[in-house]
Design a protein around this motif. Structure first.
Motif, short mmCIF file in Angstrom:
data_model
loop_
_atom_site.label_atom_id
_atom_site.label_comp_id
_atom_site.label_asym_id
_atom_site.label_seq_id
_atom_site.Cartn_x
_atom_site.Cartn_y
_atom_site.Cartn_z
N SER A 1 5.73 5.31 -6.33
CA SER A 1 5.86 4.24 -5.35
C SER A 1 6.55 4.79 -4.10
O SER A 1 7.05 5.91 -4.09
N HIS B 1 1.69 2.75 -6.47
CA HIS B 1 1.69 1.33 -6.83
C HIS B 1 2.92 0.66 -6.21
O HIS B 1 3.62 1.26 -5.39
N GLY B 2 3.15 -0.57 -6.60
CA GLY B 2 4.26 -1.31 -6.00
C GLY B 2 3.85 -1.88 -4.65
O GLY B 2 2.67 -1.90 -4.30
N GLU B 3 4.83 -2.35 -3.92
CA GLU B 3 4.55 -2.96 -2.62
C GLU B 3 4.75 -1.95 -1.48
O GLU B 3 5.47 -0.96 -1.62
N PHE C 1 -1.62 -0.31 -4.51
CA PHE C 1 -0.57 -1.10 -3.88
C PHE C 1 -0.83 -2.59 -4.09
O PHE C 1 -1.97 -3.05 -3.99
N ARG C 2 0.25 -3.31 -4.36
CA ARG C 2 0.18 -4.76 -4.55
C ARG C 2 0.95 -5.47 -3.44
O ARG C 2 1.45 -4.84 -2.52
N GLY C 3 1.03 -6.78 -3.58
CA GLY C 3 1.79 -7.55 -2.60
C GLY C 3 0.99 -7.81 -1.35
O GLY C 3 -0.24 -7.73 -1.34
N PRO D 1 2.87 -6.00 5.02
CA PRO D 1 4.16 -6.32 5.64
C PRO D 1 4.01 -6.75 7.09
O PRO D 1 3.36 -6.07 7.89
N ASN E 1 -7.11 -1.29 -2.47
CA ASN E 1 -5.85 -1.50 -3.16
C ASN E 1 -5.89 -2.88 -3.82
O ASN E 1 -6.98 -3.39 -4.10
N ILE F 1 -4.07 -5.59 -2.54
CA ILE F 1 -3.27 -6.35 -1.58
C ILE F 1 -3.83 -7.77 -1.48
O ILE F 1 -5.04 -7.97 -1.42
N ASN G 1 -9.84 -5.38 -1.06
CA ASN G 1 -8.57 -5.93 -1.51
C ASN G 1 -8.79 -7.36 -1.99
O ASN G 1 -9.90 -7.72 -2.41
#
Length: 305
Positions: free
Chosen positions: A77, A99-101, A122-124, A127, A144, A146, A168
């Motif tokens: 991450s 992975h992660g945000e 990548f999640r979330g 930004p 991803n 997203i 996404n």
């Protein structure tokens, strides 16, 4: 003329900045949980960080300018401390398994021109702080996981040449302000969950080369302004809920057209005879619509009605 005192102060600031960069890179390394190609082994105390694999620095200041670890099979991450690499102009981490945000601290990278996080996990959400990276020319978040909408704050990214958000789980509508990105050449919004109509404002992007909004849930008619962007080479609105007729002079409006996809929609009317004027055309896909007529001239690959 720089005094000795000023030189010492400048040197102290440079050393402080270098140490800040080194610590941020080491923090990044800590977040790597799998490195089958052993590319991070050079990231150690016996080698200056400017010589670490994937790291490029300014020749004189030794500040980190580029982080390029594309296609290295890395798992991990991105730590918030990436925002401390304040001289970065490029982050290229495509084709790994991050992975992660995406950390909002990336918004601190105000010199960033290239951000490629494509083909990861990548999640979330995107930004909103990326709006502060106003020098961005490429924002590539393709393939991803997203979610959420395309943040309105990104309307500040007026230097974008590539906006690549394909593949996404983005929702809501295509923002009309994308039409203000006068330098945009590549717009990939396909394979998401976008809905609503295609904004007429996208026709203001007069240098657009690839326009891909396929595989969403878009409805309404394709604005005539889009067909007037004569620089388009690849045009795909396939697999949506779009309706209306194709312009009879489509082939002359888009003289550089190479690939055209409008399959699996609700288009009606005639296949434009003017397509014979698009001398570079290689692929036409009209299948699963209510169109009638035949393709003029040669038979193009992928064509069907």
């Amino acid at each position: 003329m720089t005094t000795c005192l000023e030189s010492t102060a400048l040197r102290s600031l440079t050393l402080l900045g270098n140490e800040c960069d080194r610590l941020a890179l080491l923090d990044f390394k800590k977040r790597i949980t799998a490195d089958p190609l052993d590319v991070m082994s050079s990231w150690n105390h016996s080698i200056h960080f400017c010589s670490w694999v994937g790291v490029s620095c300014h020749r004189s200041t030794k500040r980190v300018l580029m982080l390029n670890l594309e296609s290295q099979k890395l798992v991990g991450s991105i730590p918030p401390s990436v925002g401390n690499l304040t001289y970065l102009t490029g982050i290229k981490l495509g084709a790994n398994n991050f992975h992660g945000e995406i950390p909002p601290e990336m918004g601190r990278l105000q010199s960033l021109q290239y951000l490629n996080l494509s083909y990861n996990s990548f999640r979330g959400v995107i930004p909103t702080n990326l709006s502060q990276c106003t020098q961005l020319k490429m924002l590539d978040l393709q393939d991803n996981r997203i979610k959420g909408s395309i943040p309105n704050q990104l309307s500040s990214l007026l230097n974008l040449k590539c906006l690549l958000l394909y593949g996404n789980s983005l929702i809501e509508t295509i923002p009309p302000w994308i039409g203000n990105f006068s330098s945009l050449r590549f717009l990939y919004l396909g394979s998401n969950n976008l809905q609503g109509s295609i904004p007429n404002e996208l026709g203001h992007i007069t240098g657009l080369v690839e326009f891909i909004v396929e595989m969403n849930n878009l409805s309404g008619m394709v604005p005539s302004s889009i067909y007037n962007v004569s620089s388009i080479q690849i045009f795909s609105v396939a697999v949506n809920q779009l309706h209306g007729e194709l312009p009879p002079n489509l082939g002359t409006m888009l003289p550089d057209l190479v690939e055209f996809y409008c399959n699996e929609n609700k288009f009606t009317g005639n296949i434009p005879l003017s397509l014979s004027n698009a001398s570079r055309l290689q692929i036409l896909e009209f299948s699963v619509n209510g169109l009638s007529g035949t393709v003029p001239g040669e038979s193009f690959g992928g064509f069907g009605t």
